[in-house]
Scaffold this motif. Structure first.
Motif, PDB file in Angstrom:
ATOM      1  N   ARG A  92     -11.736  -8.179  27.590  1.00  0.00           N
ATOM      2  CA  ARG A  92     -13.081  -7.735  27.965  1.00  0.00           C
ATOM      3  C   ARG A  92     -13.462  -6.444  27.240  1.00  0.00           C
ATOM      4  N   LEU A  93     -12.514  -5.525  27.150  1.00  0.00           N
ATOM      5  CA  LEU A  93     -12.803  -4.259  26.458  1.00  0.00           C
ATOM      6  C   LEU A  93     -13.110  -4.487  24.982  1.00  0.00           C
ATOM      7  N   SER A  95     -14.334  -7.164  23.705  1.00  0.00           N
ATOM      8  CA  SER A  95     -15.634  -7.827  23.637  1.00  0.00           C
ATOM      9  C   SER A  95     -16.774  -6.828  23.781  1.00  0.00           C
ATOM     10  N   ILE A  96     -16.629  -5.873  24.687  1.00  0.00           N
ATOM     11  CA  ILE A  96     -17.664  -4.865  24.912  1.00  0.00           C
ATOM     12  C   ILE A  96     -17.841  -3.966  23.699  1.00  0.00           C
ATOM     13  N   THR A  97     -16.748  -3.594  23.056  1.00  0.00           N
ATOM     14  CA  THR A  97     -16.785  -2.556  22.013  1.00  0.00           C
ATOM     15  C   THR A  97     -16.819  -3.111  20.596  1.00  0.00           C
ATOM     16  N   TYR A 234      -9.203   3.359  25.321  1.00  0.00           N
ATOM     17  CA  TYR A 234     -10.498   3.233  25.983  1.00  0.00           C
ATOM     18  C   TYR A 234     -10.489   4.204  27.166  1.00  0.00           C
ATOM     19  N   TYR A 257     -16.875   3.192  20.116  1.00  0.00           N
ATOM     20  CA  TYR A 257     -17.946   2.836  21.055  1.00  0.00           C
ATOM     21  C   TYR A 257     -18.133   3.968  22.051  1.00  0.00           C
ATOM     22  N   LEU A 261     -21.713   1.547  31.092  1.00  0.00           N
ATOM     23  CA  LEU A 261     -21.579   0.138  31.392  1.00  0.00           C
ATOM     24  C   LEU A 261     -22.501  -0.263  32.539  1.00  0.00           C
ATOM     25  N   ASP A 265     -19.211  -5.490  34.459  1.00  0.00           N
ATOM     26  CA  ASP A 265     -18.169  -4.702  33.806  1.00  0.00           C
ATOM     27  C   ASP A 265     -17.989  -3.340  34.468  1.00  0.00           C
ATOM     28  N   GLU A 304     -22.721   2.709  18.925  1.00  0.00           N
ATOM     29  CA  GLU A 304     -22.215   1.363  18.705  1.00  0.00           C
ATOM     30  C   GLU A 304     -22.127   1.117  17.209  1.00  0.00           C
TER      31      GLU A 304
END
Length: 344
Positions: A92-93, A95-97, A234, A257, A261, A265, A304
């Motif tokens: 998940r991390l 994917s987010i970053t 992170y 990043y 959030l 998330d 980003e």
């Protein structure tokens, strides 16, 4: 899927070279393979949660090769609660970053020539025993965990040897600064559920929670590593953070990043829900002399990465563009010609 098989994502991919002596140390602590192992740590992922004096580190290691048994050593500044982490956390991390992909058009025959101003690079863009006190021993999935304090690095290393940890002699000297500062040592054995089955892939994430007046990520044990170490950290905190203390002052981490959030998330990663991510590779780990320290940034500006991708519209699209251009130029020339005739 058996839990020990999850020792596939951060405890191994494939040995880079045959006959290479095993390396110890991961980016946060000492990775200790068995004597016959050809496994070596090359990187790790860690989530650091911090909120008002309490810190939580969730860690998973990447190792090349296989080992029948192994261990790692993690120093923490206060007594730690040790638990298994969420297997899907780092997916998940990542994917987010991951970088935002922006597509730019180009037309035949100009593809990849840079004529249309397209680039394939990435850029930033803003975005919203004796001398040892054994405090606890427990079994967590494939892990056997011991929480220790000690009078010296030698005393702790002797305890590790006595209890089946393959601790190198250099570990004692690297532990000494932490023990002098009264840190606790978390020693973790990694062993598959079935005896004789080699471990490979990634370790299941392990979560350590402890009191801390500041955001710290232990790195000093990594100076014992014999290969390059890559670590991605992170940090989930109430605010954006800067990497204010660096393990090697000459090696600057890359900001991956920064952003607050929202949605599902936020509660899963941190109640405070501001995520800052850094990555760095230490090609000379022996130069590491400090832990990572993170402090509140001057602002909560979002960041980003952006990756630009060139997309070719093909020959007929180019013909259409050129034909339109010819009509436009022809119309402009006719208009100019009429005006010249009128003036004459």
């Amino acid at each position: 899927m058996k839990l020990w098989r999850l020792v596939a994502g951060v405890l191994g991919l494939a040995l880079l070279g045959v006959g290479v002596a095993p390396a110890w140390a991961c980016a946060c602590g000492g990775y200790l393979p068995d004597a016959e192992s050809r496994a070596r740590v090359f990187g790790e992922n860690a989530l650091v949660r911090y909120d008002g004096g309490q810190e939580e580190i969730v860690l998973s290691m990447s190792v090349q090769g296989q080992s029948k048994k192994a261990a790692w050593i993690m120093p923490v500044p206060a007594a730690a609660k040790v638990e298994l982490g969420d297997d899907g956390l780092f997916y998940r991390l990542q994917s987010i970053t991951r970088p935002k992909v922006v597509t730019r058009k180009t037309y035949w025959p100009f593809r990849d020539l840079g004529i249309m101003g397209s680039r394939g690079d990435t850029a930033g863009a803003p975005r919203a025993g004796g001398g040892v006190d054994v405090r606890q021993q427990m079994r967590l999935g494939p892990f056997q965990v011991a929480r220790l304090s000690g009078s010296s690095g030698t005393a702790v290393t002797d305890w590790l040897h006595t209890n089946g940890y393959a601790a190198p002699e250099s570990l004692a000297a690297n532990l000494t600064p932490y023990l002098t500062e009264k840190w606790e040592i978390v020693a973790v054995k990694l062993a598959p559920k079935d005896d004789g089955t080699p471990m490979t892939g990634s370790t299941p994430p392990l979560r350590l929670t402890f009191a801390s007046p500041r955001i710290v990520y232990p790195m000093r044990l990594s100076k014992g590593a014999t290969t390059a170490q890559t670590v991605t950290v992170y940090v989930a905190a109430p605010y954006r953070v800067d990497a204010s203390t660096l393990p090697d002052p000459d090696v600057k981490p890359e900001l991956l990043y920064a952003g607050r959030l929202a949605g599902e998330d936020a509660p899963q990663l941190a109640s405070s829900a501001f995520l800052t991510a850094y990555s760095v590779t230490y090609r000379e780990p022996e130069r590491i002399s400090a832990d990572f320290g993170f402090t509140q940034a001057a602002s909560d500006d979002a960041f980003e990465r952006v990756t630009y991708v060139t997309e070719n519209d093909g020959l007929w699209s180019t013909v259409a563009v050129l034909f339109g251009g010819v009509l436009l130029i022809g119309g402009a020339a006719a208009l100019v010609g009429r005006r010249l005739v009128k003036r004459r």
